[in-house]
Each structure stands twice: as structure tokens, then as C-alpha cells.
Design an enzyme around this catalytic site. Structure first.
Site, PDB file in Angstrom:
ATOM      1  N   CYS A 106      22.701 -22.747  -1.432  1.00 38.42           N
ATOM      2  CA  CYS A 106      23.432 -21.635  -1.718  1.00 38.42           C
ATOM      3  C   CYS A 106      23.009 -20.127  -0.586  1.00 38.42           C
ATOM      4  O   CYS A 106      24.317 -19.088  -1.294  1.00 38.42           O
ATOM      5  CB  CYS A 106      22.144 -20.948  -3.511  1.00 38.42           C
ATOM      6  SG  CYS A 106      20.400 -20.409  -2.571  1.00 38.42           S
ATOM      7  N   CYS A 132      21.762 -20.573  -7.267  1.00 40.22           N
ATOM      8  CA  CYS A 132      20.832 -21.313  -6.566  1.00 40.22           C
ATOM      9  C   CYS A 132      20.179 -22.400  -7.200  1.00 40.22           C
ATOM     10  O   CYS A 132      19.892 -21.861  -8.786  1.00 40.22           O
ATOM     11  CB  CYS A 132      19.396 -20.424  -6.143  1.00 40.22           C
ATOM     12  SG  CYS A 132      18.028 -20.568  -5.313  1.00 40.22           S
ATOM     13  N   HIS A 150      -7.410 -11.237  -6.558  1.00 39.12           N
ATOM     14  CA  HIS A 150      -8.774 -11.626  -5.982  1.00 39.12           C
ATOM     15  C   HIS A 150      -9.886 -10.808  -6.852  1.00 39.12           C
ATOM     16  O   HIS A 150      -9.586  -9.821  -7.419  1.00 39.12           O
ATOM     17  CB  HIS A 150      -9.142 -11.766  -4.551  1.00 39.12           C
ATOM     18  CG  HIS A 150      -8.234 -12.441  -3.739  1.00 39.12           C
ATOM     19  ND1 HIS A 150      -9.107 -13.067  -3.197  1.00 39.12           N
ATOM     20  CD2 HIS A 150      -7.706 -11.684  -2.597  1.00 39.12           C
ATOM     21  CE1 HIS A 150      -8.558 -13.969  -2.065  1.00 39.12           C
ATOM     22  NE2 HIS A 150      -7.639 -13.492  -2.071  1.00 39.12           N
ATOM     23  N   ILE A 200       0.389  -0.869   0.225  1.00 44.90           N
ATOM     24  CA  ILE A 200       0.169  -0.175   0.044  1.00 44.90           C
ATOM     25  C   ILE A 200       1.498   1.364   0.274  1.00 44.90           C
ATOM     26  O   ILE A 200       1.143   2.141  -0.933  1.00 44.90           O
ATOM     27  CB  ILE A 200      -0.628  -0.181   1.304  1.00 44.90           C
ATOM     28  CG1 ILE A 200      -1.387  -1.120   1.156  1.00 44.90           C
ATOM     29  CG2 ILE A 200      -1.632   1.336   0.620  1.00 44.90           C
ATOM     30  CD1 ILE A 200      -2.684  -1.503   0.258  1.00 44.90           C
ATOM     31  N   CYS A 258      15.669 -27.580  -1.525  1.00 42.52           N
ATOM     32  CA  CYS A 258      17.100 -27.130  -0.409  1.00 42.52           C
ATOM     33  C   CYS A 258      16.498 -26.340   0.388  1.00 42.52           C
ATOM     34  O   CYS A 258      17.251 -26.120   1.986  1.00 42.52           O
ATOM     35  CB  CYS A 258      18.381 -27.388  -1.020  1.00 42.52           C
ATOM     36  SG  CYS A 258      18.695 -26.065  -1.012  1.00 42.52           S
ATOM     37  N   ILE A 304      -6.130  -2.635   6.292  1.00 44.92           N
ATOM     38  CA  ILE A 304      -5.679  -2.885   4.488  1.00 44.92           C
ATOM     39  C   ILE A 304      -5.840  -4.610   4.608  1.00 44.92           C
ATOM     40  O   ILE A 304      -4.700  -5.200   4.752  1.00 44.92           O
ATOM     41  CB  ILE A 304      -4.596  -2.140   3.676  1.00 44.92           C
ATOM     42  CG1 ILE A 304      -5.065  -0.823   3.903  1.00 44.92           C
ATOM     43  CG2 ILE A 304      -5.778  -2.692   2.112  1.00 44.92           C
ATOM     44  CD1 ILE A 304      -6.753  -0.659   3.130  1.00 44.92           C
TER      45      ILE A 304
END
Length: 578
Positions: free
Chosen positions: A533, A491, A132, A95, A528, A423
Site C-alpha cells: 500500500c 491497504c 493498567h 499527556i 506485509c 510520566i
């Protein structure tokens, strides 16, 4: 109102078998007293809600309950001392960040302060990323209005900000075939809310759309406008684009107090000095009621509503395509949409969230009983999902008011304060629409004493970091040719390269924690969970940020990855011995 107050007080005390006192302050009702447990606090607040008052201020205490103070930054300096700005935004969630981007379109000075070491630290990174459709909101409510409007805005915004966004659609399943008679009611509700494209899905069609759906399903209702994106990536993108267009972002900065004179905020004290804003926007999430209280405008209370979400392996992402849920009848009258199964933008599956009340605003611990509840309720919706597919789980906290409604308005009593408070869900979907209206209020107030106009050089385009794992072989080769660091995979689970991590560390918002990098490029989010990483990322942060590996943290403050050196580098002496 005295009669209403008395009736509420009598009803609360009858239900709680305690002594609670009610009084009116301005247009709100204030509850005071002491009870035995937190559930009684919530129950009292709900009894008082919806009785004609502007809000419920719940000051009831729980016997022997100690609530820890807000987590504060360790940093203390005078970097902001004496600073004057047109607008100060408090809170760097989706927000506050969206508001910052909207305000950056004008010829004004804007400062956004966030108490953590990064934006999107709390609720904005602890949700399912679902945009939504708006059907769950009450017709005529602010939630419904902002949800539907915000949903429509995301197609353009995601394109401008280079954030992946898909309208996967969702299906609300029902278990009994007789439920199809609700179709006219659903259509009428959708029409009132402005939700487009809603259709009834009979069982045969449902099996064709989602072959792996549970045998319990007898049909469903389809909502094609439902979207999916990464909630933390969109928050970062809002904030980065705002910074690119002139917004000043001050991380590790907490509001500690305010000076209010003649119903106007004169200055705000932070851990980094005293700031003098013309306008203050309260977008402080679960602490928005505390900011309102500081300003002398306490007319609502936030009661933290917690929920757990499970993350399932990508390998099961091909089992379904839409957001799926099967709410129970009891949830229709509750304060949660019931959760479900969400196929994320990165093809993981999220299950949940559930919802329960708790007194702590920053407690993200997980509860075994609730996790089991999410497993038992949602995983059976799709054949082929099991406990073995769960990678990890997390929790988030919603900023709920007792009125269960968004607060998007200028203060009635403090002349230069604007609230974007309470909110909770569907806050992510509503963010761009809320930002537009909050900005409109701010510009109207500023225009009373300065000439405000739109910038001609505002740049709405923000280019994201290339996602190596989603590129073709040819595209990867071209990037690696020009940037060799993109050819070094750090990664392995998510196929994130060293080049992507370096680009994060040199992005418009300067961050250097592991979680901040995770929010931008998903390092450590695979099977993992960073086991491989983390040491490599720590080393890259150290090198790029010119800090010791010992100074690198997981999420700011005292979350250091390393404690101390266990060995000192060996040196060869002049005689050739070690």
C-alpha cells in the site's frame, strides 16, 4: 543534610570505584563527575534517590560518550512571532494532548507546541495500549492515585471521543501453587490503591478461562478493570477534540530557549518565533528535564528507559482473551512491571516490553538480544504462539526519573511554570486524571489576573473516521453508496479504504506523512508492513495535499519516500511520434 550528602557520596564512590561529587541545590541533590559507562551513571542516581531530597539531578558524564543533540524540525519561520497566549503546552504526547482538551473547556487561549510533524510521535505511540488497573503502583504514590483514577475515566472519555475501548481484564499468573497464599496481601494492596474486583483464580478456573495457557501456570490473580485501546488513536482524539474546541496546535515547533525574569517566564523562543505565554505547562516527555533546566527549575533528571515490543499476527488473536503476564520474583523489586502478552484492540498480539537503561532519548533501534529475551519469556505463556507469528517489532522509551515517580505540580520557584513530567508507565492510564489536575493548577494561576469560567459551548464529542473493516456488509454498502472512495481498498492486510485515508488528510489536525496516516487508520500495520500500500498512499497524499510525491515523507523531516523522478512523462508531438 551535609551528613546525608557525605554518606551518599561515599557510598557512590565505593560502589563505582570512581570520583563522584554530591552537592545540594535548593531541595535537590546534584551529582557530578565522570565514570566509565552509562550503567554507573544510573547506579549513582539510584543510590542518591529516596534519601529525602526533592529530586536527583544527575550531571555525571561518561568518558568518551557522545550524546547526539535533540532532533529538531527543519522548518523555520515567524508564524508564532509575538504571539500571546494564556497557556502554552510543551509536548504533544498523550499527556499534553489530554491537558489541551481539558483546558479547551475554559474561556482561555491555549497553544500546544510539538517538535514533530504529528502528535503521539514518541512514547504515546510506542507502548502496548494497556490501561493498567493500578495494582503495580506503590500505595500512596502519585502513580497509584492517577492510574486508578484515570482508569475509571476512560469508559466515558473513549465513548465521547469515539475511540474503541475494551476492558479485557488481565491475569497475573504464578508458577508455584504456594503463591496462592499471597491472596490476602494482594487484596489488601488493591484495597489501599482502590483497585476494584480483584480475585484469585485457581488452576481449574484458569484453564476454563484461558484453555491455551502454559502448563507452568498454577493459578493467578484477576484484575477485571484492565482496559485496552489504541494509544496513538486516543492521543489523536484528545488533540483533535481540543482543536475543535479552540486549542491552537503548532506542529514542527520546538522550544529553543526561554527568557526568565524575576522567577517568571517572560517569553519562549521557538523555531517559529517568540511566544509570550502567561502560563507554561511542561509536558515534554523525555525532554521535560531539559525544559525545566531552561526555565531555571532543574530539580530532576530523566534517564531514558528503553523496551522492545513484538507484534504478532492477528490470526493468533483467538488463542487468549485477557492480558497475561507471569512476572518473576526479581522483577517485583525492579522498575518494570515485567511485560506480558496483550491482545490489542485490533486483535493483534503484543509481547513485551522489557526494560533497560540507555543514554539516548530518541534511539528506537532494536536489539537482537532483547528481542530474543522477550520471545523466550512471553511467547511460551500461550500454547500455539511461535516466532513465525511475529510480524515486526519496535521499541519505546520511558521518561523515568530517579525517584520513579510522576511529577504533577506547579513549580516551587518559577511562578508561571507547571510540570507534568516523569510520566512513564502507567502514564497512558493516568493521562486523563493528570490532565484534570494540571488544568486545575493552571486555572487557579490564571484566575489571579483574569476571569476564567467554563465554556457553555464546549463540545466533548469527536466523531472518528469509520473503520470499514469492522462494519457489517450492510453498513459498508451504505457508506460506499454515498462515498465511492470507501469502496477502493488500499491497504489489503488491514482492509483500509481510500476514503478513510482521504478523511485523515482532511481531519482537524492537518498531517501528510505515512506514519501520521498509520496512527489514525492502521495502514501498513498488517503482515506485509506496507509493502503493497505504500506507493498508493504516497499517491493519495500527493493528490490530496497538492504536493509532489517526492515531498511525501514517512515521518517528517528528511524521511522522504522518493528521492527523484527517474523518468519524465512522455509526450506525443504534433507529427504523432513520441
Amino acid at each position: 543534610m551535609k551528613k546525608i550528602l557525605k554518606n551518599i557520596e561515599e557510598r557512590i564512590n565505593k560502589n563505582l570505584s570512581s570520583k563522584v561529587y554530591c552537592r545540594q541545590w535548593r531541595d535537590s541533590i546534584v551529582l557530578e563527575g565522570e565514570v566509565d559507562n552509562w550503567n554507573q551513571v544510573i547506579k549513582a542516581g539510584k543510590i542518591a534517590a529516596g534519601k529525602g531530597f526533592k529530586g536527583v539531578v544527575n550531571k555525571i558524564q561518561v568518558k568518551d560518550l557522545i550524546i547526539p543533540p535533540i532532533n529538531k524540525p527543519m522548518l523555520r519561520d515567524y508564524a508564532l512571532q509575538g504571539k500571546r497566549v494564556d497557556v502554552l503546552i510543551i509536548g504533544g504526547g498523550v499527556i499534553g494532548s489530554a491537558i489541551g482538551r481539558e483546558l479547551a473547556k475554559y474561556n482561555i487561549s491555549t497553544l500546544l507546541v510539538e517538535k514533530e510533524d504529528d502528535v503521539a510521535f514518541h512514547a504515546s505511540s510506542r507502548n502496548d495500549g494497556m490501561i493498567h488497573p493500578g495494582i503495580a503502583s506503590k500505595p500512596g504514590s502519585k502513580k497509584g492515585y492517577y492510574n486508578v483514577k484515570g482508569n475509571r475515566m476512560y469508559t466515558k472519555i473513549a465513548e465521547e471521543l469515539d475511540v474503541e475501548f475494551k476492558r479485557r481484564g488481565n491475569i497475573i499468573l504464578y508458577e508455584k501453587s504456594l503463591m496462592k497464599i499471597l491472596a490476602p496481601i494482594v487484596y489488601n494492596r488493591a484495597k489501599k490503591l482502590g483497585v476494584e474486583g480483584v480475585t484469585h483464580v485457581p488452576l481449574k478456573e484458569l484453564r476454563e478461562l484461558e484453555p491455551n495457557i502454559t502448563e507452568r501456570a498454577a493459578g493467578g490473580f484477576s484484575f477485571p478493570t484492565t482496559g485496552i485501546l489504541s494509544p496513538y488513536k486516543i492521543t489523536v482524539a484528545f488533540a483533535e477534540n481540543a482543536v475543535m474546541n479552540g486549542l491552537e496546535l503548532s506542529l514542527n515547533t520546538i522550544v529553543e530557549s526561554m527568557e526568565v525574569q524575576n522567577n517568571k517566564i517572560e517569553w519562549i523562543n521557538t523555531n517559529r518565533g517568540k511566544v509570550y505565554p502567561a502560563i507554561v505547562i511542561n509536558a515534554a516527555g523525555v525532554y521535560s528535564d531539559k525544559i525545566a533546566e531552561m526555565a531555571g527549575d532543574e530539580f530532576f533528571t530523566i534517564h531514558p528507559r528503553k523496551g522492545e515490543i513484538l507484534i504478532l499476527d492477528k490470526k493468533k488473536g483467538n488463542l487468549f482473551n485477557r492480558v497475561l503476564a507471569m512476572p518473576s520474583i526479581s522483577e517485583k523489586s525492579g522498575n518494570t512491571k515485567g511485560g506480558g502478552l496483550v491482545k490489542t484492540i485490533d486483535d493483534n498480539i503484543l509481547a513485551g516490553p522489557d526494560a533497560y537503561e540507555q543514554p539516548l532519548r530518541e534511539d528506537y533501534s532494536s536489539n537482537r538480544e532483547n528481542i530474543d529475551g522477550v520471545i523466550n519469556k512471553h511467547l511460551p505463556l500461550v500454547k500455539g504462539l511461535g516466532k513465525e507469528d511475529i510480524i515486526t517489532y519496535f521499541s519505546g522509551i520511558r521518561a523515568a526519573t530517579y525517584e520513579e515517580e510522576f511529577i504533577v505540580e506547579k513549580s516551587e520557584y518559577i511562578h508561571n511554570l507547571i510540570h507534568a513530567a516523569g510520566i512513564q508507565s502507567p502514564g497512558l492510564a493516568s493521562a486523563p486524571a493528570i490532565a484534570e489536575d494540571i488544568t486545575g493548577i493552571a486555572i487557579e494561576l490564571l484566575s489571579k489576573f483574569k476571569k476564567v469560567y467554563r465554556k457553555v459551548d464546549f463540545n466533548p464529542i469527536r466523531k472518528g473516521i469509520p473503520e470499514l473493516a469492522k462494519l457489517s456488509f450492510e453498513e459498508r454498502s451504505e457508506i460506499i453508496k454515498n462515498r465511492p472512495d470507501y469502496g477502493i481498498i488500499i491497504c489489503r492486510c488491514e482492509e483500509i479504504s481510500k476514503g478513510e485515508i482521504i478523511d485523515v488528510l482532511n481531519s482537524p489536525i492537518k498531517v501528510n506523512s505515512l506514519d501520521a496516516i498509520k496512527r489514525r487508520v492502521r495502514t501498513g500495520m498488517g503482515r506485509c508492513q506496507g509493502g503493497f500500500c505504500t506507493p498508493l498512499i504516497t499517491e493519495i497524499i500527493s493528490e490530496q495535499s497538492n504536493i509532489s510525491p517526492i515531498e511525501v515523507t514517512k515521518k517528517g523531516r528528511k524521511s522522504n519516500i522518493l528521492v527523484s523522478e527517474t523518468k519524465t512523462p512522455w509526450k506525443e508531438d504534433t507529427n504523432g511520434t513520441v
